[in-house]
Write an enzyme that holds these catalytic residues in place. Sequence first.
Site, PDB file in Angstrom:
ATOM      1  N   ASN A  88       0.845  -1.191   0.000  1.00 49.85           N
ATOM      2  CA  ASN A  88       0.000   0.000   0.000  1.00 49.85           C
ATOM      3  C   ASN A  88       0.883   1.246   0.000  1.00 49.85           C
ATOM      4  OD1 ASN A  88      -2.431  -1.491   0.171  1.00 49.85           O
ATOM      5  ND2 ASN A  88      -2.152  -1.742   2.371  1.00 49.85           N
ATOM      6  N   VAL A  97       1.246   2.391   8.134  1.00 48.23           N
ATOM      7  CA  VAL A  97       2.578   2.454   8.746  1.00 48.23           C
ATOM      8  C   VAL A  97       3.568   2.935   7.690  1.00 48.23           C
ATOM      9  CG1 VAL A  97       4.389   1.161   9.916  1.00 48.23           C
ATOM     10  CG2 VAL A  97       1.981   0.587  10.343  1.00 48.23           C
ATOM     11  N   HIS A 101       6.208  -1.925   3.480  1.00 42.83           N
ATOM     12  CA  HIS A 101       6.039  -3.335   3.844  1.00 42.83           C
ATOM     13  C   HIS A 101       5.182  -4.004   2.787  1.00 42.83           C
ATOM     14  CE1 HIS A 101       3.070  -0.774   5.817  1.00 42.83           C
ATOM     15  NE2 HIS A 101       2.193  -1.747   5.628  1.00 42.83           N
TER      16      HIS A 101
END
Length: 118
Positions: A88, A97, A101
């Site tokens: 994302n 966050v 990732h």
Amino acid sequence: MAEETIFSKIISKEIPADVLYQDDLVTVFRDINPVAPTHVLIVPNKLIPTVNDIEPEDEVTLGRMLVVAKKIARDEGISDDGYRLIINCGDHGHQEVMHIHMHLVGGRPLGRMIKRET
Ligand code: DGP
């Protein structure tokens, strides 16, 4: 300078997580809020906030993320049935966050990737 997130503390083992794998470039741990039987996060050890912040020098790290995704999928026993890899980015991508990732999600049929508006 980019601001550290909770993921830096997981990578440095300052706070606990269910870490499945770590090497010189990436760390893999289970998502705290899983959406499927397998839901892990593959995270570069280097703090890169978003895909928009990727530099050419990060190519090896980004490649490692995929190589490790393949290994973890195999270890989790979901290679043959298939799975989804998601990164994302930003508001519209619903990134929460700000440390890149890759989600590795599988262990059940996942349906279409994105709901159509109509
Ligand atoms: P994203 O929306 O792509 O930024 O996803 C962030 C994911 O990170 C979300 O699925 C939940 C997970 N997460 C957030 N905080 C923690 C944490 O402290 N530990 C673990 N294991 N996962 C976390």
